[in-house]
Design an enzyme around this catalytic site. Sequence first.
Site, PDB file in Angstrom:
ATOM      1  CE1 TYR A 108     -62.490  37.155  37.791  1.00  0.00           C
ATOM      2  CE2 TYR A 108     -60.948  38.255  39.249  1.00  0.00           C
ATOM      3  CZ  TYR A 108     -62.194  37.721  39.012  1.00  0.00           C
ATOM      4  OH  TYR A 108     -63.143  37.748  39.999  1.00  0.00           O
ATOM      5  CG  ASN A 131     -71.042  31.429  36.076  1.00  0.00           C
ATOM      6  OD1 ASN A 131     -71.759  30.717  35.375  1.00  0.00           O
ATOM      7  ND2 ASN A 131     -70.300  30.939  37.045  1.00  0.00           N
ATOM      8  CB  CYS A 139     -67.380  32.288  38.699  1.00  0.00           C
ATOM      9  SG  CYS A 139     -68.897  32.295  39.656  1.00  0.00           S
ATOM     10  CG  HIS A 140     -66.268  29.149  43.908  1.00  0.00           C
ATOM     11  ND1 HIS A 140     -67.166  28.492  43.077  1.00  0.00           N
ATOM     12  CD2 HIS A 140     -65.550  28.188  44.543  1.00  0.00           C
ATOM     13  CE1 HIS A 140     -66.992  27.189  43.218  1.00  0.00           C
ATOM     14  NE2 HIS A 140     -66.025  26.978  44.086  1.00  0.00           N
ATOM     15  CD  GLU A 168     -64.614  24.276  45.387  1.00  0.00           C
ATOM     16  OE1 GLU A 168     -63.582  24.767  44.879  1.00  0.00           O
ATOM     17  OE2 GLU A 168     -65.710  24.307  44.814  1.00  0.00           O
TER      18      GLU A 168
END
Length: 179
Positions: A108, A131, A139-140, A168
């Site tokens: 962040y 979001n 955002c993950h 991912e």
Amino acid sequence: MADAAYTVFTTPIGPCALAWNATGLVAVQLPEGTAAATARRLCRRLPGAIRRAPPPAVRRAVDAILLLLQGGADKLADIPLDLSHCSPFCRRVYQLTRAIPAGETLSYGELASRAGEPGAARAVGQAMARNPWPLLVPCHRVLAAHGESGGFSAYGGVDTKHRLLRIEGAIRQAALPFG
């Protein structure tokens, strides 16, 4: 949002939904357990949205989401979003978040610095919590300091965040320092 339409579709993580208007996508809804629950959650966010078959541009977004959730390439960054309801700060943060490649993460604080607001890590966290486009604004991929997961407001919470990061390749099950 009376001018919005939406579709629900099946993904490897469960039923997701997309909503759109003439400008672009207005919302992504991650799975809520069932397709009906996912649609209900989206419609609570967008009163007046009508379920429709997706036009070609939205179909391309669905296909790109499916590809990503199957462990394929991230082709989501160019999908048009309707950012008209976002503050200038949120726009910057969302655009920078879209640039985080699949398999990578930022904190962040790092995102706040890139947005020209060092010290605004909490504001970035609030933007991530609000979001409207999870996956499209990934955002993950934004974590708390020292690689801690931070929060995740989608159904399943941090477990869903971890699942997306595993898909991912950003984290391995054995390497999880949290949850």
